[in-house]
Scaffold this motif. Structure first.
Motif, PDB file in Angstrom:
ATOM      1  N   GLU A  68       4.571 -12.901  -4.760  1.00 48.72           N
ATOM      2  CA  GLU A  68       5.392 -13.919  -5.419  1.00 48.72           C
ATOM      3  C   GLU A  68       6.737 -14.086  -4.705  1.00 48.72           C
ATOM      4  N   PHE A  69       7.163 -13.021  -4.019  1.00 53.23           N
ATOM      5  CA  PHE A  69       8.450 -13.038  -3.323  1.00 53.23           C
ATOM      6  C   PHE A  69       8.343 -13.590  -1.910  1.00 53.23           C
ATOM      7  N   THR A  70       7.212 -13.317  -1.228  1.00 49.44           N
ATOM      8  CA  THR A  70       7.059 -13.715   0.164  1.00 49.44           C
ATOM      9  C   THR A  70       5.604 -14.068   0.455  1.00 49.44           C
ATOM     10  N   ASP A  71       5.396 -14.933   1.438  1.00 51.13           N
ATOM     11  CA  ASP A  71       4.024 -15.269   1.829  1.00 51.13           C
ATOM     12  C   ASP A  71       3.557 -14.472   3.033  1.00 51.13           C
ATOM     13  N   SER A  72       4.410 -13.554   3.529  1.00 51.59           N
ATOM     14  CA  SER A  72       4.014 -12.742   4.681  1.00 51.59           C
ATOM     15  C   SER A  72       4.874 -11.488   4.763  1.00 51.59           C
ATOM     16  N   LEU A  73       4.336 -10.470   5.444  1.00 44.53           N
ATOM     17  CA  LEU A  73       5.072  -9.248   5.747  1.00 44.53           C
ATOM     18  C   LEU A  73       5.031  -9.023   7.254  1.00 44.53           C
ATOM     19  N   ASP A  74       6.153  -8.579   7.790  1.00 47.65           N
ATOM     20  CA  ASP A  74       6.193  -8.201   9.200  1.00 47.65           C
ATOM     21  C   ASP A  74       6.015  -6.698   9.383  1.00 47.65           C
ATOM     22  N   ALA A  75       6.333  -5.926   8.350  1.00 43.32           N
ATOM     23  CA  ALA A  75       6.165  -4.478   8.445  1.00 43.32           C
ATOM     24  C   ALA A  75       5.963  -3.874   7.065  1.00 43.32           C
ATOM     25  N   LEU A  76       5.111  -2.863   7.031  1.00 41.58           N
ATOM     26  CA  LEU A  76       4.882  -2.039   5.842  1.00 41.58           C
ATOM     27  C   LEU A  76       5.197  -0.606   6.238  1.00 41.58           C
ATOM     28  N   VAL A  77       6.116   0.022   5.529  1.00 40.66           N
ATOM     29  CA  VAL A  77       6.456   1.421   5.786  1.00 40.66           C
ATOM     30  C   VAL A  77       6.030   2.248   4.582  1.00 40.66           C
ATOM     31  N   ASN A  78       5.023   3.077   4.775  1.00 35.71           N
ATOM     32  CA  ASN A  78       4.514   3.957   3.723  1.00 35.71           C
ATOM     33  C   ASN A  78       5.284   5.275   3.799  1.00 35.71           C
ATOM     34  N   ASN A  79       6.344   5.349   3.016  1.00 36.46           N
ATOM     35  CA  ASN A  79       7.282   6.461   3.123  1.00 36.46           C
ATOM     36  C   ASN A  79       7.264   7.400   1.923  1.00 36.46           C
ATOM     37  N   ALA A  80       6.885   6.910   0.753  1.00 35.67           N
ATOM     38  CA  ALA A  80       6.931   7.731  -0.452  1.00 35.67           C
ATOM     39  C   ALA A  80       6.038   8.958  -0.326  1.00 35.67           C
ATOM     40  N   ALA A  81       6.490  10.065  -0.897  1.00 37.49           N
ATOM     41  CA  ALA A  81       5.695  11.292  -0.803  1.00 37.49           C
ATOM     42  C   ALA A  81       6.056  12.246  -1.929  1.00 37.49           C
ATOM     43  N   LEU A  82       5.100  13.097  -2.247  1.00 38.81           N
ATOM     44  CA  LEU A  82       5.288  14.166  -3.224  1.00 38.81           C
ATOM     45  C   LEU A  82       5.014  15.485  -2.521  1.00 38.81           C
ATOM     46  N   GLN A  83       5.910  16.430  -2.705  1.00 35.13           N
ATOM     47  CA  GLN A  83       5.714  17.756  -2.103  1.00 35.13           C
ATOM     48  C   GLN A  83       5.682  18.811  -3.193  1.00 35.13           C
ATOM     49  N   ILE A  84       4.621  19.590  -3.220  1.00 37.13           N
ATOM     50  CA  ILE A  84       4.519  20.735  -4.124  1.00 37.13           C
ATOM     51  C   ILE A  84       4.443  21.990  -3.260  1.00 37.13           C
ATOM     52  N   ALA A  85       5.424  22.864  -3.402  1.00 40.27           N
ATOM     53  CA  ALA A  85       5.516  24.065  -2.566  1.00 40.27           C
ATOM     54  C   ALA A  85       5.017  25.269  -3.363  1.00 40.27           C
ATOM     55  N   ILE A 135       0.825  18.896  11.896  1.00 38.99           N
ATOM     56  CA  ILE A 135       0.404  19.522  13.162  1.00 38.99           C
ATOM     57  C   ILE A 135       0.818  20.985  13.285  1.00 38.99           C
ATOM     58  N   GLN A 136       1.866  21.386  12.601  1.00 39.70           N
ATOM     59  CA  GLN A 136       2.315  22.778  12.550  1.00 39.70           C
ATOM     60  C   GLN A 136       2.821  23.022  11.136  1.00 39.70           C
ATOM     61  N   THR A 137       2.357  24.068  10.484  1.00 38.22           N
ATOM     62  CA  THR A 137       2.774  24.240   9.095  1.00 38.22           C
ATOM     63  C   THR A 137       3.151  25.685   8.805  1.00 38.22           C
ATOM     64  N   SER A 138       3.390  25.976   7.547  1.00 39.60           N
ATOM     65  CA  SER A 138       3.809  27.305   7.115  1.00 39.60           C
ATOM     66  C   SER A 138       3.150  27.611   5.782  1.00 39.60           C
ATOM     67  N   ALA A 139       3.474  28.757   5.233  1.00 42.30           N
ATOM     68  CA  ALA A 139       2.852  29.188   3.985  1.00 42.30           C
ATOM     69  C   ALA A 139       3.386  28.381   2.807  1.00 42.30           C
ATOM     70  N   ASN A 140       2.565  28.287   1.783  1.00 42.23           N
ATOM     71  CA  ASN A 140       2.965  27.767   0.470  1.00 42.23           C
ATOM     72  C   ASN A 140       3.264  26.269   0.450  1.00 42.23           C
ATOM     73  N   ILE A 141       2.578  25.524   1.290  1.00 42.23           N
ATOM     74  CA  ILE A 141       2.791  24.072   1.294  1.00 42.23           C
ATOM     75  C   ILE A 141       1.498  23.352   1.682  1.00 42.23           C
ATOM     76  N   ALA A 142       0.369  23.966   1.336  1.00 39.51           N
ATOM     77  CA  ALA A 142      -0.931  23.513   1.824  1.00 39.51           C
ATOM     78  C   ALA A 142      -1.293  22.101   1.399  1.00 39.51           C
ATOM     79  N   ALA A 143      -1.069  21.740   0.150  1.00 37.38           N
ATOM     80  CA  ALA A 143      -1.463  20.406  -0.320  1.00 37.38           C
ATOM     81  C   ALA A 143      -0.699  19.335   0.446  1.00 37.38           C
ATOM     82  N   TYR A 144       0.590  19.540   0.630  1.00 37.46           N
ATOM     83  CA  TYR A 144       1.419  18.583   1.367  1.00 37.46           C
ATOM     84  C   TYR A 144       0.946  18.481   2.816  1.00 37.46           C
TER      85      TYR A 144
END
Length: 252
Positions: A68-85, A135-144
């Motif tokens: 309703e706001f625009t008839d086109s997009l030039d970019a979509l940035v998927n930035n939202a995230a949830l982190q459970i440690a 690509i490189q991770t650590s303990a206690n953050i597996a789901a993320y």
């Protein structure tokens, strides 16, 4: 010339907020999405949508409002995230599913809904904000870590499928960036037991550059990937922006 238009999720957070302001300063119209309010300084001429991207029905509503706001997009940035440690053995099925819904399913749905808008102006760009934990991770953050690794595979698949529509799809992998999410995760024990500032300083020493990144530095990298003039020959790629943290052997 018509201004370019960006839709970004997670717009109210550290990286999201910096990205909103950077694109607006470059004369882009910005559609921001977050489940919490942005506040009073959302860029004029843009649109802020308060919604939860982990819910499929709300994702559909987001793009109904966007159309309703625009008839086109030039970019979509998927930035939202949830982190459970949490350790794997202490992570519930509900928590695992919540991370996957917010970090991975939302991108799948977002691109499906955004595709007609991206295609409308003969192509555009998708930037998926992954993480060095892919690509490189650590303990206690597996789901993320699992969700961000899946996002890399999804990025490559999208790049292949959307190339005929001239839609480029890339991922950015931030390292340690001074955001509320980073600060909330400093209690995992990987950077000592002092106060928040001491833990940030310990974390900075682990990078080659000797510092923690800023949201503005990540926003600049996102802009590079979204801007068709600067990164026109890039698609399906993972751009690591981590101060050199993953360049150094962990045994040194």
């Amino acid at each position: 010339m018509t201004n370019k238009t960006l839709l970004i999720t997670g717009a109210s957070g550290g990286i999201g907020r910096a990205t909103v302001h950077l694109f607006a300063s470059k004369d882009w119209r910005v559609i921001g999405v977050d489940r919490v309010s942005f506040g009073e300084n959302f860029p004029a001429g843009g649109l802020f949508i308060q919604a939860d991207i982990s819910r499929g029905d709300e994702m559909e509503s987001i793009f109904t409002q966007a159309q309703e706001f625009t008839d086109s997009l030039d970019a979509l940035v998927n930035n939202a995230a949830l982190q459970i440690a949490k350790p794997i053995l202490e992570t519930s099925v509900e928590e695992w599913d919540a991370v996957m819904a917010a970090n991975l399913r939302s991108v799948f749905l977002g691109v499906k809904f955004a595709h007609p808008l991206l295609k409308a102006r003969n192509g555009g760009a998708v930037v998926n904000v992954s993480s060095v934990h892919a690509i490189q991770t650590s303990a206690n953050i597996a789901a993320y870590a699992a969700s961000k690794g899946g996002l890399l595979a999804l990025t490559r698949a999208m790049a292949v499928e959307f190339a005929p529509d001239e839609i480029r799809v890339n991922a950015i992998l931030p390292g340690a960036v001074d955001t509320q999410m980073l600060r909330d995760g400093l209690g995992r024990g990987h950077v000592g037991d002092g106060d928040v500032q001491s833990r940030l300083e310990n974390l900075a020493r682990k990078t080659v550059s000797g510092k923690v990144g800023t949201p503005e530095e990540i926003a600049s990298a996102i802009y590079f990937l979204a801007d068709g003039e600067q990164s026109s020959f890039m698609t399906g790629q993972a751009l690591v922006v981590d101060g050199g943290a993953t360049a150094r052997l962990s045994t040194e």
